[in-house]
Design an enzyme around this catalytic site. Structure first.
Site, short mmCIF file in Angstrom:
data_model
loop_
_atom_site.label_atom_id
_atom_site.label_comp_id
_atom_site.label_asym_id
_atom_site.label_seq_id
_atom_site.Cartn_x
_atom_site.Cartn_y
_atom_site.Cartn_z
N GLU A 139 3.62 5.84 0.15
CA GLU A 139 4.56 6.40 1.12
C GLU A 139 5.95 5.87 0.80
O GLU A 139 6.17 4.66 0.81
CB GLU A 139 4.19 6.02 2.56
CG GLU A 139 3.15 6.90 3.19
CD GLU A 139 2.94 6.60 4.66
OE1 GLU A 139 2.78 7.55 5.43
OE2 GLU A 139 2.93 5.43 5.04
N SER A 141 8.85 7.18 2.38
CA SER A 141 9.59 7.15 3.63
C SER A 141 9.25 5.86 4.38
O SER A 141 8.09 5.44 4.42
CB SER A 141 9.24 8.35 4.50
OG SER A 141 9.85 8.26 5.76
N ASN A 328 12.49 -1.98 7.04
CA ASN A 328 11.92 -1.96 5.70
C ASN A 328 10.55 -1.32 5.74
O ASN A 328 9.89 -1.28 6.78
CB ASN A 328 11.79 -3.40 5.15
CG ASN A 328 13.12 -4.09 5.03
OD1 ASN A 328 14.06 -3.54 4.47
ND2 ASN A 328 13.21 -5.31 5.56
N LYS A 329 10.10 -0.83 4.59
CA LYS A 329 8.78 -0.20 4.55
C LYS A 329 7.68 -1.20 4.89
O LYS A 329 6.74 -0.88 5.64
CB LYS A 329 8.52 0.39 3.15
CG LYS A 329 7.18 1.10 3.02
CD LYS A 329 7.06 2.25 4.00
CE LYS A 329 5.71 2.93 3.93
NZ LYS A 329 5.54 3.91 5.02
N VAL A 330 7.77 -2.40 4.32
CA VAL A 330 6.78 -3.43 4.61
C VAL A 330 7.44 -4.49 5.49
O VAL A 330 8.43 -5.10 5.09
CB VAL A 330 6.24 -4.06 3.32
CG1 VAL A 330 5.24 -5.17 3.65
CG2 VAL A 330 5.56 -3.00 2.45
#
Length: 334
Positions: A139, A141, A328-330
């Site tokens: 992913e 996004s 942030n994504k993570v």
């Protein structure tokens, strides 16, 4: 976000086939040795999936399911009594330190640790007794879409196999097609009405509460719009005081025993002058809904329709839905 959410039906079709063996084996173990309770542990969208797990397992299997605060293990370091329990950890990345510490503590306390995780070689997967890959793929996004829906479908498949519910097992076969129909539902009326909004409520109940929680988070993340999720029952215990002329409300109705109460709530909101967008069948509904193959599938369809609307609303409000500010994504919390 748009492209990844649109991929969800294909992701679910592949996931349900790929995970059939591992979840069948896990369900057989749970039938032979039922846990005294289920403990879930997650954050963000994954915690909304845990809300769905609670509703599904309690209504289909009658087993108490509770959410464990990650801070109890990672910050307070207080051991919990979990011998024989099923500890269900849900994560996209499988890397957050607090989730890892709690999974480790649960295993040390005698729980069976099951990780539902998108990164199958993550540290969380390494800690688990059983790994259930989400198979959502990468992913890009920041806002999770297909991985969230993959979490719900993994929970749904486990619940169906564990309970042995023939109707639910049959519904899984038809779920990807229903998801495609849900993606085609036109919720543009809500987009137009919410462009100037500053606050809103998102309402769900029972199995559908997780959908409301996820929608409220996505409104904040992608649209810069303050939204709060409430149960259709809980909203009457205080929050209803804020609802008046023009107050925006999105209702995600669950087509089961909660539906009549939700319809009555929609009528009450409208009597107060609220501007209500209701995803429910019948004349009270002004957002189209795809018919679910089983009521337990409805939250997935509603979220799929919502994601398309949220992406359009973000753009209409001048936001980039793929890159929310300050996120942030993570996210790794301790």
């Amino acid at each position: 976000m748009f492209r990844e959410a649109a991929e969800a039906p294909d992701v679910l079709a592949a996931q349900l086939a790929a995970n059939r063996d591992v979840l069948s084996a896990l369900a057989a173990e749970l039938q032979r040795s039922p846990p005294p309770f289920v403990a879930t542990c997650a954050r963000g969208s994954s915690d909304h999936a845990a809300t769905y797990a609670k509703a599904l397992l309690e209504t289909r299997l009658g087993i108490v399911t509770t959410s464990v605060s990650p801070s109890v293990g990672s910050v307070y370091s207080v051991p919990q009594r979990m011998r024989g329990a099923l500890f269900l950890a849900i994560s996209q990345s499988g890397r957050s330190p607090d989730l890892l510490r709690n999974a480790e503590a649960a295993r040390e306390a005698g729980a069976r640790v099951v990780a539902m995780v998108n990164v199958a070689d993550s540290p969380l997967a390494a800690l688990a007794d059983v790994v259930v890959p989400l198979h959502a793929g990468p992913e890009r996004s920041v806002a999770a879409t297909k991985s969230y829906l993959a979490s719900l479908s993994a929970i749904l498949q486990l619940g169906a196999l564990w309970s042995g519910d023939a109707a639910l097992l049959d519904a899984l076969e038809r779920l990807p097609g229903a998801m495609r129909r849900a993606w085609d539902c036109d919720w543009s009326d809500a987009v137009d009405g919410l462009v100037p909004a500053r606050n809103l409520y998102v309402i769900g109940r029972g199995l559908g509460l997780a959908a409301a929680q996820e929608a409220a988070l996505k409104f904040k993340e992608t649209c810069g719009l303050h939204a709060e999720a409430y149960s259709a029952a809980e909203v009457k215990h205080g929050p209803m005081a804020l609802v008046g002329e023009g107050f925006p409300v999105l209702v995600l109705a669950q087509p089961d025993a909660t539906l009549d109460g939700t319809r009555a709530l929609v009528a009450e909101f409208r009597a107060r002058g609220a501007r209500v967008w209701a995803a429910l069948p019948g004349p009270e509904g002004n957002l189209p809904v795809a018919a679910p193959p089983h009521p337990a599938c409805a939250p997935l369809l509603l979220v799929q329709s919502f994601y398309r609307m949220a992406n359009a609303l973000a753009i209409a409000r001048g936001h980039d839905p793929d890159q929310p500010p300050h996120l942030n994504k993570v996210t790794e919390t301790v």
